[in-house]
Enzyme design. Sequence first.
Site, PDB file in Angstrom:
ATOM      1  N   PRO A  88       0.802  -1.223   0.000  1.00 12.54           N
ATOM      2  CA  PRO A  88       0.000   0.000   0.000  1.00 12.54           C
ATOM      3  C   PRO A  88       0.839   1.278   0.000  1.00 12.54           C
ATOM      4  CG  PRO A  88      -0.216  -1.153   2.110  1.00 12.54           C
ATOM      5  CD  PRO A  88       0.600  -2.022   1.204  1.00 12.54           C
ATOM      6  N   GLU A 115       1.336  -6.466   8.344  1.00 14.17           N
ATOM      7  CA  GLU A 115       1.616  -5.032   8.302  1.00 14.17           C
ATOM      8  C   GLU A 115       2.624  -4.684   7.204  1.00 14.17           C
ATOM      9  OE1 GLU A 115      -0.177  -2.726  10.172  1.00 14.17           O
ATOM     10  OE2 GLU A 115      -1.226  -4.640  10.353  1.00 14.17           O
ATOM     11  N   ASP A 168      -8.762   1.193 -26.107  1.00  8.88           N
ATOM     12  CA  ASP A 168      -9.257   1.089 -24.744  1.00  8.88           C
ATOM     13  C   ASP A 168      -9.394   2.447 -24.081  1.00  8.88           C
ATOM     14  OD1 ASP A 168      -9.424  -1.586 -24.884  1.00  8.88           O
ATOM     15  OD2 ASP A 168      -8.035  -2.014 -23.260  1.00  8.88           O
TER      16      ASP A 168
HETATM   17  C1  9D3 Z   1      -2.354   0.376   9.254  1.00  7.25           C
HETATM   18  C2  9D3 Z   1      -1.398   0.504   8.145  1.00  7.25           C
HETATM   19  N1  9D3 Z   1      -1.752  -0.310   7.002  1.00  7.25           N
HETATM   20  C3  9D3 Z   1      -1.331   0.402   5.762  1.00  7.25           C
HETATM   21  C4  9D3 Z   1      -2.448   1.059   5.090  1.00  7.25           C
HETATM   22  C5  9D3 Z   1      -1.067  -1.603   7.120  1.00  7.25           C
HETATM   23  C6  9D3 Z   1      -1.301  -2.526   5.990  1.00  7.25           C
HETATM   24  C7  9D3 Z   1      -2.590  -2.821   5.584  1.00  7.25           C
HETATM   25  C8  9D3 Z   1      -2.787  -3.737   4.553  1.00  7.25           C
HETATM   26  C9  9D3 Z   1      -0.229  -3.112   5.367  1.00  7.25           C
HETATM   27  C10 9D3 Z   1      -0.448  -4.022   4.347  1.00  7.25           C
HETATM   28  C11 9D3 Z   1      -1.719  -4.329   3.952  1.00  7.25           C
HETATM   29  C12 9D3 Z   1      -1.940  -5.312   2.880  1.00  7.25           C
HETATM   30  N2  9D3 Z   1      -2.052  -4.684   1.562  1.00  7.25           N
HETATM   31  C13 9D3 Z   1      -1.228  -4.958   0.584  1.00  7.25           C
HETATM   32  O1  9D3 Z   1      -0.346  -5.774   0.755  1.00  7.25           O
HETATM   33  C14 9D3 Z   1      -1.337  -4.267  -0.688  1.00  7.25           C
HETATM   34  C15 9D3 Z   1      -2.202  -3.230  -1.128  1.00  7.25           C
HETATM   35  C16 9D3 Z   1      -3.257  -2.522  -0.479  1.00  7.25           C
HETATM   36  O2  9D3 Z   1      -3.645  -2.752   0.673  1.00  7.25           O
HETATM   37  N3  9D3 Z   1      -3.888  -1.542  -1.199  1.00  7.25           N
HETATM   38  C17 9D3 Z   1      -3.562  -1.227  -2.479  1.00  7.25           C
HETATM   39  N4  9D3 Z   1      -2.586  -1.849  -3.111  1.00  7.25           N
HETATM   40  C18 9D3 Z   1      -1.926  -2.835  -2.430  1.00  7.25           C
HETATM   41  S1  9D3 Z   1      -0.669  -3.712  -3.064  1.00  7.25           S
HETATM   42  C19 9D3 Z   1      -0.460  -4.600  -1.695  1.00  7.25           C
END
Ligand code: 9D3
Length: 244
Positions: A88, A115, A168
């Site tokens: 993320p 996390e 597209d």
């Molecule tokens: C509380 C902090 N969080 C960050 C927003 C921790 C967290 C949440 C979810 C860390 C990793 C995740 C899992 N998500 C992914 O691995 C992920 C992801 C996403 O959550 N949103 C958009 N793209 C992606 S690519 C990988």
Amino acid sequence: MLFDIVTIFPHFFDSSLKDGVVRRAIEADILKVRTVNLRDFTTDRHRTTDDRPFGGGDGMVMKPEPIYKALDVLKKEPPEARVILLSPRGKLFDQALAGELAQLQRLILICGRYEGVDERIREHCVDIELSVGDYVLSGGEIAALVVIDAVSRLIPGVLGCESSAENDSFSDGLLEFSQYTRPRVFNDWEVPEVLLSGNHAKIAKWRRKQSLGLTYEQRPELLNSARLDEKDIKYLRSLGWEES
Ligand code: 9D3
């Protein structure tokens, strides 16, 4: 094109790659997708892939050693690969990036869970960190599927000629015009008359206006980088658009 997916849920990908454009590309040998089970690169009895964060805090962090070992094994095999971490915190994945990735021979996709992944992996082993959007997923697996799908359909020979990537959405930076098919009247809802007129110049003009109007309503920020001519701009201004 070869995709290697590093994940603790290799079976997550079984059903999703069994259908559609991706499956056809795999069958045609244009595309190969392999999954690598991260647990196969652990050495302890419990096959541990995560641990508590240094410094404290909620949740777990993916340990560096199994990911490092998996990458080490994968990188010894040709062809050369670009290593992508789905996270993320990554750069936002978009159509332009999909196009760039489609030029490469091989991508290794690391799916994070919990996390996140120990920062040393990102620092020393990762070429590109990618997010698929500003919302929270449970892990990188679904994001990896998004990347595989969007990149695959840009590889020459993957799409049939029915819809070239050229036509597209996003190719000129606008949303696509609305489509209709038979029946001409359904529940009293009629297909726009102009589409039945056979006047192709008129139809093209109508569709352009439709694209512009829809983009203005749904995604006005796209208009700032869309390819627009004088007529487009005039029409958009008549809808109330103001350039920013
Ligand atoms: C509380 C902090 N969080 C960050 C927003 C921790 C967290 C949440 C979810 C860390 C990793 C995740 C899992 N998500 C992914 O691995 C992920 C992801 C996403 O959550 N949103 C958009 N793209 C992606 S690519 C990988």
